[in-house]
Write an enzyme that holds these catalytic residues in place. Structure first.
Site, PDB file in Angstrom:
ATOM      1  N   LYS A  21     -13.685  -0.746   5.414  1.00  0.00           N
ATOM      2  CA  LYS A  21     -14.272  -1.468   4.289  1.00  0.00           C
ATOM      3  C   LYS A  21     -15.353  -2.436   4.746  1.00  0.00           C
ATOM      4  O   LYS A  21     -16.444  -2.437   4.201  1.00  0.00           O
ATOM      5  CB  LYS A  21     -13.192  -2.268   3.537  1.00  0.00           C
ATOM      6  N   ASP A  64      -1.495  -6.176   8.966  1.00  0.00           N
ATOM      7  CA  ASP A  64      -2.415  -5.107   8.574  1.00  0.00           C
ATOM      8  C   ASP A  64      -3.680  -5.795   8.069  1.00  0.00           C
ATOM      9  O   ASP A  64      -3.683  -6.427   7.018  1.00  0.00           O
ATOM     10  CB  ASP A  64      -1.782  -4.246   7.467  1.00  0.00           C
ATOM     11  N   TRP A  94       0.854  -1.188   0.000  1.00  0.00           N
ATOM     12  CA  TRP A  94       0.000   0.000   0.000  1.00  0.00           C
ATOM     13  C   TRP A  94       0.895   1.245   0.000  1.00  0.00           C
ATOM     14  O   TRP A  94       1.853   1.318   0.775  1.00  0.00           O
ATOM     15  CB  TRP A  94      -0.894  -0.039   1.251  1.00  0.00           C
TER      16      TRP A  94
HETATM   17  C1  LMR Z   1      -6.750   2.272  -0.641  1.00  0.00           C
HETATM   18  O1  LMR Z   1      -5.684   1.633  -0.657  1.00  0.00           O
HETATM   19  O2  LMR Z   1      -7.262   2.751  -1.660  1.00  0.00           O
HETATM   20  C2  LMR Z   1      -7.474   2.433   0.665  1.00  0.00           C
HETATM   21  O3  LMR Z   1      -6.795   1.779   1.680  1.00  0.00           O
HETATM   22  C3  LMR Z   1      -7.781   3.854   0.970  1.00  0.00           C
HETATM   23  C4  LMR Z   1      -6.577   4.675   1.323  1.00  0.00           C
HETATM   24  O4  LMR Z   1      -6.633   5.336   2.360  1.00  0.00           O
HETATM   25  O5  LMR Z   1      -5.594   4.679   0.589  1.00  0.00           O
END
Ligand code: LMR
Length: 399
Positions: free
Chosen positions: A246, A211, A130
Site C-alpha cells: 500500500k 502486522d 483481516w
Molecule cells: C485487503 O485487506 O483488502 C488487502 O490486505 C488485500 C488482501 O490481500 O486482502
C-alpha cells in the site's frame, strides 16, 4: 484423484475483485479489496518508485539468486523505517530482518517458525481481523484464538475488554496486533492505550507479532509507529511483518519483510538461522524487484522526500474522502449517524451495513463491499461518492 474435489469457496476479498471485473455495469464501484485509488479512480505507480525502477533497469547487472534473507540494504532500510536510525534495538544489533514476498509471505514465515519451534504457542487475533489472518496460521498448523477489540455500539475500541483478554493470554503465546490502520475496522488504540497494551504484554511475557501493512496511511510515517515504539522496550522480544503493497503501491511486486527482535544479537543470529530454513523450504529466496525499488527510494534522500510527499498525498486524500462520505450521506438523506467514519484511520472502516444490505448494493447497484460491511474508503472518488451515497440511502430505506 482430482475427481473427488468440490469447489472451494471464493476468497472473501480477492474473490470480490474477480466478480467486480466480470460485472459489465460501466458505473460499478469497487470498495472491496484494499487498493488505493487516486482522485481519478486509478492506481498509478508512485513517481518515486518509477524513478527508482528506471535506475534499476539501467544499472542492474545480474538476475543471480538473492541470499535466503534477501538484500542487506533493503533489510536495513526496513528496520530504519520501523524504528528510525538511533533506536536501541538497531544500535545493539538485536533485530534481524528477512525480505519476504509481501506481508502475507512474512506472516506465513512467522507461522512456520512458530509451529516448528514453539509448537505449543497459539496466535491470538483481534475480533474482527483481516479475513486471511486465521487462514495463514491454520495453513501453518498454528492454532488461533481471538481477543476482543471492537465495540460495535461505539464504533470504537473496547479497551477494557481488550486489556482484560490480553490479561488471560499465557506467557509464550503470540498476540497479533495491527501496527496502525486496523483492518477491517479503521480503529486504532491511542498512544496512551498502546502504552497500556505494551504494559500488559510485557508483564505477561506474551510475544507481539505486529502486522504493519499501512504505515503512513493513518497519521504519518512516524506517528503510525507509535504502537511499535511502545512495544519496543529494553529486553523485549517481538516479530514485525512489514508490507509495502500500500505505502509504495507495489501490490503485485510482493514486497515485504519479517523482522525478529530478540534479547541480544546472539539470540537473533540463532533465531534467524531457523527462519532461513523456513524460507528455504517454502520459496527458497525472495523475489528482488519490489524490494530493490523500496531500498533505492529509502536510501536516496531526494527520492525519500518525494515518497514522503506521495504517502502524505494518499493519506490526505483518504481523510478528505472520509469527511466527504459522511457529509454526502447526510445530504442524501441518510438518518443513521456515520460520523465515526471521519475519525477512523487508514483505508478501511466497518460501515455497519449488514451482509443482506451488502448483497443488495452489489446486485442492484454494482457496488462491491466485503460481506462483513468493511468499506475501502480509498476506493471513493468525487465522481462515485454521489451515486454511492444515494444507493446506501436507498438500501437503508431513507429514500
Ligand atoms: C485487503 O485487506 O483488502 C488487502 O490486505 C488485500 C488482501 O490481500 O486482502
Amino acid at each position: 484423484m482430482f475427481e473427488t474435489l468440490t469447489m472451494a469457496p471464493a476468497d472473501p476479498i480477492i474473490g470480490l475483485t474477480e466478480a467486480f471485473k466480470n460485472d459489465p455495469n460501466p458505473n460499478k464501484i469497487n470498495l472491496g479489496v484494499g487498493v488505493y485509488k487516486d482522485g481519478d479512480g486509478n492506481t498509478p505507480i508512485f513517481a518515486s518508485v518509477k524513478t527508482a525502477e528506471e535506475r534499476l533497469l539501467a544499472h542492474e547487472d545480474t538476475k543471480n539468486y538473492l541470499g535466503i534473507e534477501g538484500d542487506e540494504a533493503y533489510n536495513k532500510a526496513v528496520q530504519e523505517l520501523l524504528w528510525g536510525t538511533d533506536h536501541e534495538i538497531l544500535t545493539s544489533g538485536r533485530a534481524g530482518t528477512a525480505q519476504a514476498p509481501g506481508g502475507t509471505g512474512a506472516l506465513r514465515i512467522a507461522g512456520d517458525f512458530i509451529h516448528q519451534h514453539f509448537p505449543n504457542a497459539r496466535v491470538w487475533l483481534s475480533d474482527p481481523t483481516w479475513a486471511n489472518h486465521p487462514k495463514i496460521f491454520e495453513s501453518a498448523s498454528v492454532p488461533t484464538e481471538t481477543y476482543r477489540y471492537y465495540n460495535p455500539s461505539s464504533y470504537g475500541l473496547d479497551i477494557d475488554a481488550l486489556i482484560q483478554d490480553l490479561g488471560q493470554i499465557p506467557a509464550g503465546d503470540v498476540v497479533l496486533l495491527h501496527g496502525c490502520c486496523h483492518n477491517p475496522t479503521g480503529v486504532d488504540p491511542s498512544a496512551e492505550q498502546w502504552a497500556q497494551i505494551a504494559d500488559i504484554i510485557t508483564d505477561r511475557g506474551i510475544i507481539p507479532l505486529v502486522d504493519f501493512a499501512y504505515q503512513g496511511l493513518g497519521n504519518g510515517l512516524a506517528e503510525d509507529a507509535v504502537g511499535l515504539q511502545s512495544l519496543s522496550r529494553p529486553g523485549c522480544e517481538l516479530l514485525v511483518a512489514s508490507s509495502f503493497s500500500k505505502n509504495f503501491g507495489l501490490y503485485r511486486e510482493r514486497t515485504g519483510a519479517l523482522t525478529l527482535v530478540g534479547k541480544n544479537a546472539t539470540t537473533v543470529e540463532k533465531a534467524m538461522s531457523h527462519i532461513k530454513i523456513c524460507i528455504r523450504t517454502n520459496y527458497s529466496n525472495p523475489p528482488s524487484h519490489g524490494a530493490q525499488a523500496v531500498a533505492t527510494v529509502l536510501n536516496d534522500p531526494d527520492l525519500r522526500a518525494q515518497w514522503d510527499g506521495e504517502v502524505k498525498a494518499m493519506r490526505d486524500r483518504i481523510n478528505t474522502m472520509r469527511t466527504l462520505f459522511v457529509d454526502t450521506l447526510e445530504t442524501k438523506g441518510v438518518r443513521r449517524d456515520f460520523s465515526f467514519i471521519a475519525h477512523q484511520r487508514g483505508m478501511f472502516s466497518f460501515s455497519g451495513l449488514t451482509p443482506e444490505q451488502v448483497d443488495i448494493l452489489r446486485e442492484r447497484y454494482s457496488i462491491y463491499i466485503v460481506s462483513s460491511g468493511r468499506i475501502n474508503v480509498a476506493g471513493m472518488t468525487k465522481d462515485n461518492i454521489g451515486p454511492l451515497c444515494e444507493a446506501i440511502a436507498e438500501v437503508l430505506g431513507d429514500k
